[in-house]
Design an enzyme around this catalytic site. Sequence first.
Site, mmCIF file in Angstrom:
data_model
loop_
_atom_site.group_PDB
_atom_site.id
_atom_site.type_symbol
_atom_site.label_atom_id
_atom_site.label_comp_id
_atom_site.label_asym_id
_atom_site.label_seq_id
_atom_site.Cartn_x
_atom_site.Cartn_y
_atom_site.Cartn_z
ATOM 1 C CE1 TYR A 7 -55.502 -51.760 24.791
ATOM 2 C CE2 TYR A 7 -55.757 -52.149 27.138
ATOM 3 C CZ TYR A 7 -55.428 -51.310 26.096
ATOM 4 O OH TYR A 7 -55.054 -50.018 26.360
ATOM 5 C CB CYS A 51 -56.241 -74.272 12.252
ATOM 6 S SG CYS A 51 -57.805 -75.102 11.961
HETATM 7 C C1 LIG Z 1 -52.773 -47.624 25.337
HETATM 8 C C2 LIG Z 1 -52.516 -46.261 25.814
HETATM 9 C C3 LIG Z 1 -53.173 -45.762 26.931
HETATM 10 C C4 LIG Z 1 -54.093 -46.601 27.772
HETATM 11 O O1 LIG Z 1 -53.400 -47.604 28.424
HETATM 12 P P1 LIG Z 1 -54.125 -48.552 29.512
HETATM 13 O O2 LIG Z 1 -53.067 -49.454 29.976
HETATM 14 O O3 LIG Z 1 -55.212 -49.257 28.787
HETATM 15 O O4 LIG Z 1 -54.651 -47.645 30.569
HETATM 16 C C5 LIG Z 1 -52.932 -44.458 27.294
HETATM 17 N N1 LIG Z 1 -52.081 -43.679 26.589
HETATM 18 C C6 LIG Z 1 -51.426 -44.120 25.502
HETATM 19 C C7 LIG Z 1 -50.509 -43.220 24.778
HETATM 20 C C8 LIG Z 1 -51.621 -45.420 25.086
HETATM 21 O O5 LIG Z 1 -50.949 -45.874 24.009
#
Ligand SMILES: *Cc1c(COP(=O)(O)O)cnc(C)c1O
Length: 425
Positions: free
Chosen positions: A381, A353
């Site tokens: 994600y 909703c």
């Molecule tokens: C989220 C994150 C990643 C991975 O990022 P991607 O875009 O999924 O490759 C790597 N290092 C740090 C510090 C992050 O916060």
Amino acid sequence: MTASTLPGQPHFQYRGDELFAEDVGLADLARAHGTPLFVYSQASMLAALAAYQRGFAGRKAKIFYALKANSALGILQVFARAGCGFDIVSGGELERVLAVGGRGEDIIFSGVGKTRAEMQRALQVGIRCFNVESEAELEVLSAVALQAGQRAPVSLRVNPDVDPKTHPYISTGLKGNKFGIAHGDALRAYRRAAELPGLKVVGIDCHIGSQITTSAPYLDAMDRVLDLVASVEAAGIPLEHIDFGGGLGIAYDGEQPPAADALWQQLLARLDARGYGDRQLMIEPGRSLVGNAGVCLTEVMYLKPGEQKNFCIVDAAMNDLPRPAMYQAYHAMAPLRRGDAATATYDVVGPVCESGDWLGRDRDLAVQPGDLLAVMSAGAYCMSMASNYNTRGRAAEVLVDRSQVHVIRERESVADQLRNEKPLP
Ligand SMILES: *Cc1c(COP(=O)(O)O)cnc(C)c1O
């Protein structure tokens, strides 16, 4: 969708009119396990990893999978067995890595808000490095380590102030962003780290954003980081490793990000040219290892024609696939069985909703109630951001390895969701 290979997802292909994950028909999986259902291809993950491994062949380099992209234990097992380390952002993620047999030395800990308890636990298991994001965190980490009779290995996450040209919510390397230590403050922070008795400086790191689809921001960030390496080492503080973070994008909608091996050939050439090619290198990819290794299967429940829009109401929703609601993200959609029904244009929405509960806008689909769709590029994600909003249980997950199917997470029941709640007296 007429091509037999779907863009970006070569391990999900049509055989005849049926969509397969490796050698397994997806409609069979939906029947056996229900929907919404996340399906992952092991071969796809290993192929994505292999591109990085090729890129780094012959170098001192280690790949730390950033598990916030998808933290299912079954996925972690795949990467652990393939020799990856892990980049964590919470104590919960630390326990996930330990649960699949990961060792402390294979773990680096990122994030702007580590708690003392998380620091203590990470010290206890001997993690390889804390990626520290502020001068205040340096002080706390030093105190926590001294209390434990240890010295914490630290890298400083520096903010190179380059624009990765991605969505503002997933851009992290610009001024005005909560992440990292500003380029201009980094030398001072390193001096402080070097004098704090509970710390041992071991490296430097950066991570400029996510879903980056060109190599230029990486090259710019690398130059900025190497400038800092030079000035930090000139100040008498040696750095054992250089960590360039993650962020490489995937094809959701025809984007053409550089391949990991091609990107790293370019970056390594730059490193060599600047005389840093023999350093211990680290990277932290997340999305690019799993994003296109997963799909989410969903059933069409109702078609609701409207004056301005037609709605296709499916049984997956923003609680399962939060990226469209959060970032206006695009996910392709493909029927599990191609038919010849008439095509119409729909907004594909879930049952939650909220007007923000949409999965795709203005999609041409030939569907009827009861048909099954795959929401593509759903390996990163999605499940790791899933919630119980509207008291919806989180979906089940299966991993496909050629013709084998492994359930790696059961569907969450209502009883699971109510377990921790306490009625008033
Ligand atoms: C989220 C994150 C990643 C991975 O990022 P991607 O875009 O999924 O490759 C790597 N290092 C740090 C510090 C992050 O916060």
